[in-house]
Design a protein around this motif. Structure first.
Motif, short mmCIF file in Angstrom:
data_model
loop_
_atom_site.label_atom_id
_atom_site.label_comp_id
_atom_site.label_asym_id
_atom_site.label_seq_id
_atom_site.Cartn_x
_atom_site.Cartn_y
_atom_site.Cartn_z
N GLY A 164 25.64 28.97 42.06
CA GLY A 164 26.26 27.67 41.57
C GLY A 164 27.91 27.92 41.48
N ALA A 165 28.43 29.09 41.23
CA ALA A 165 29.75 29.51 41.21
C ALA A 165 30.43 29.57 42.38
CB ALA A 165 29.76 30.82 40.57
N ALA A 166 29.53 29.96 43.74
CA ALA A 166 30.01 30.00 44.91
C ALA A 166 30.01 28.54 45.33
CB ALA A 166 28.88 30.84 45.71
N LYS A 167 29.15 27.66 45.07
CA LYS A 167 29.18 26.16 45.24
C LYS A 167 30.42 25.45 44.69
CE LYS A 167 26.98 24.63 47.83
NZ LYS A 167 26.98 24.19 49.07
N PHE A 168 30.82 26.04 43.41
CA PHE A 168 31.91 25.52 42.82
C PHE A 168 33.22 25.69 43.69
CE2 PHE A 168 30.16 24.92 38.44
CZ PHE A 168 30.46 23.62 38.22
N ARG A 169 33.51 26.80 44.20
CA ARG A 169 34.67 27.29 44.95
C ARG A 169 34.69 26.33 46.20
NH1 ARG A 169 37.14 32.84 47.10
NH2 ARG A 169 38.21 32.23 48.61
N GLU A 170 33.57 26.35 46.91
CA GLU A 170 33.35 25.59 47.96
C GLU A 170 33.80 23.91 47.65
OE1 GLU A 170 30.03 24.92 51.57
OE2 GLU A 170 29.52 26.16 49.67
N PHE A 171 33.31 23.47 46.68
CA PHE A 171 33.60 22.17 46.22
C PHE A 171 35.22 21.88 46.06
CE2 PHE A 171 34.52 19.42 42.47
CZ PHE A 171 33.96 18.27 43.02
N LEU A 172 35.69 23.00 45.35
CA LEU A 172 37.23 22.81 45.11
C LEU A 172 37.93 22.51 46.45
CD1 LEU A 172 37.45 25.21 42.20
CD2 LEU A 172 37.76 22.70 42.08
N VAL A 173 37.47 23.46 47.62
CA VAL A 173 38.12 23.40 49.05
C VAL A 173 37.81 22.19 49.56
CG1 VAL A 173 37.87 24.46 51.11
CG2 VAL A 173 37.58 25.89 49.55
N TRP A 174 36.70 21.53 49.46
CA TRP A 174 36.57 20.14 49.71
C TRP A 174 37.70 19.27 49.08
CZ3 TRP A 174 30.66 20.23 48.44
CH2 TRP A 174 30.11 21.05 49.25
N CYS A 175 37.84 19.09 47.85
CA CYS A 175 38.73 18.42 47.10
C CYS A 175 40.16 18.83 47.58
CB CYS A 175 38.61 18.69 45.62
SG CYS A 175 37.14 18.42 44.56
N ASP A 176 40.54 19.72 47.74
CA ASP A 176 41.81 20.32 48.23
C ASP A 176 42.18 19.75 49.41
OD1 ASP A 176 44.34 21.32 47.63
OD2 ASP A 176 43.85 23.50 48.37
N ASP A 177 41.08 19.97 50.28
CA ASP A 177 41.48 19.49 51.75
C ASP A 177 41.60 18.04 51.89
OD1 ASP A 177 41.50 22.29 52.37
OD2 ASP A 177 39.47 21.92 53.28
N LEU A 178 41.19 17.20 50.94
CA LEU A 178 41.23 15.71 50.83
C LEU A 178 42.44 15.37 50.00
CD1 LEU A 178 37.54 14.97 50.77
CD2 LEU A 178 38.85 14.39 52.68
N GLY A 179 43.27 16.28 49.40
CA GLY A 179 44.39 15.72 48.70
C GLY A 179 44.15 15.49 47.19
N ILE A 180 42.73 15.65 46.62
CA ILE A 180 42.61 15.41 45.29
C ILE A 180 43.41 16.42 44.49
CG2 ILE A 180 40.73 15.35 43.68
CD1 ILE A 180 38.80 14.57 46.18
N GLU A 181 43.88 15.66 43.50
CA GLU A 181 44.92 16.26 42.74
C GLU A 181 44.29 17.23 41.44
OE1 GLU A 181 47.49 13.36 41.27
OE2 GLU A 181 47.99 12.77 43.23
N VAL A 182 43.18 16.74 40.89
CA VAL A 182 42.60 17.37 39.47
C VAL A 182 41.21 17.43 39.89
CG1 VAL A 182 42.32 17.36 37.39
CG2 VAL A 182 44.42 16.41 38.07
N ALA A 183 40.48 18.41 39.55
CA ALA A 183 39.01 18.65 39.68
C ALA A 183 38.76 19.56 38.35
CB ALA A 183 38.73 19.54 40.74
#
Length: 261
Positions: free
Chosen positions: A60-79
């Protein structure tokens, strides 16, 4: 050979499908703040007969980091990531908690060295071991000047506890200035309470996502999610795919947000 071709074809189809959703999303208004409840780590480990549930938490922790990359690449500001609740601190076995403390500390350390992200702990330190508290504080110090994706790590977090802590902060601040109860009653507003939450000064989450098919908040961001949109994914936390996230954003973009009106 035939199995390899089928697998490759399926991968190509998913790649084309994801790119199509991304192109569509590039013309839409995306959420500024996405909150994630990555549920189902323990079930994921049990289904795979992995023994210790720590295997699920690490996945799950590894997936969290992956999820944050997805957010960042799309320009989402806060997660905001829901990592450990106040209920977990009293409802989980000691050996499981010890493993979780270590995993969360490692995640905070990892994220604080990645990209230009800013890491912030949101929650109470009560009941948390000192090594974890120090790891969270170190991550905050290390990333304080960063201007990229703002990441809230909800650790030792409870929505009701957060509101109580906000009210205590307001009362103490008012009392330190010699204010009366009558005066406090006059100035008490939702905006004032919001400014004293753990996430004070941040935009409320536009979208809250929860995995594993569960459809409840579990004491997560009760105040901030008053007007949030919700999206529930059947996949267990570690099995979440980028396409699932893109579908959540697509669904969000098609909704007409009413903000209680």
């Amino acid at each position: 050979m035939q199995k390899r071709e089928v697998s490759l074809g399926r991968g190509l189809l998913y790649d084309v499908y994801q790119k199509r959703i991304r192109r569509w999303l590039s013309r839409q208004e995306l959420p500024k703040h996405v909150a994630m409840i990555l549920d189902g780590n323990r079930r994921w480990a049990r289904q795979r007969s992995l023994g210790a549930v720590a295997h699920g938490h690490r996945a799950g922790a590894a997936k969290f980091r992956e999820f944050l990359v997805w957010c960042d690449d799309l320009g989402i500001e806060v997660a905001t990531l829901y990592l450990l609740s106040t209920d977990n601190l009293t409802g989980r076995r000691e050996d499981e908690l010890d493993g979780l403390f270590e995993i969360i500390a490692d995640l905070a350390e990892d994220l604080s060295h990645y990209r230009n992200w800013r890491v912030q702990h949101v929650g109470s330190t009560e009941g948390l071991p000192e090594p974890l508290v120090e790891a969270l504080r170190a991550a905050e110090r290390r990333t304080e000047g960063n201007t990229g994706l703002h990441i809230n790590l909800a650790v030792g977090y409870g929505g009701r506890r957060e509101i109580v802590d906000a009210m205590r902060s307001i009362v103490r601040d008012h009392d330190s200035k010699g204010g009366t109860l009558e005066a406090l009653a006059e100035i008490l507003t939702p905006e004032l309470i919001g400014n004293h939450l753990y996430t004070g000064g941040q935009p409320d989450p536009d979208l809250v996502i929860r995995t594993s098919g569960e459809q409840r908040l579990s004491d997560f961001m009760l105040w901030q999610s008053a007007h949030s949109e919700f999206y529930f994914v059947e996949a267990l936390g570690p099995d979440l795919r980028e396409v699932d996230f893109l579908r959540a954003l697509r669904d969000y973009a098609t909704r007409h947000r009413r903000f209680g009106s």
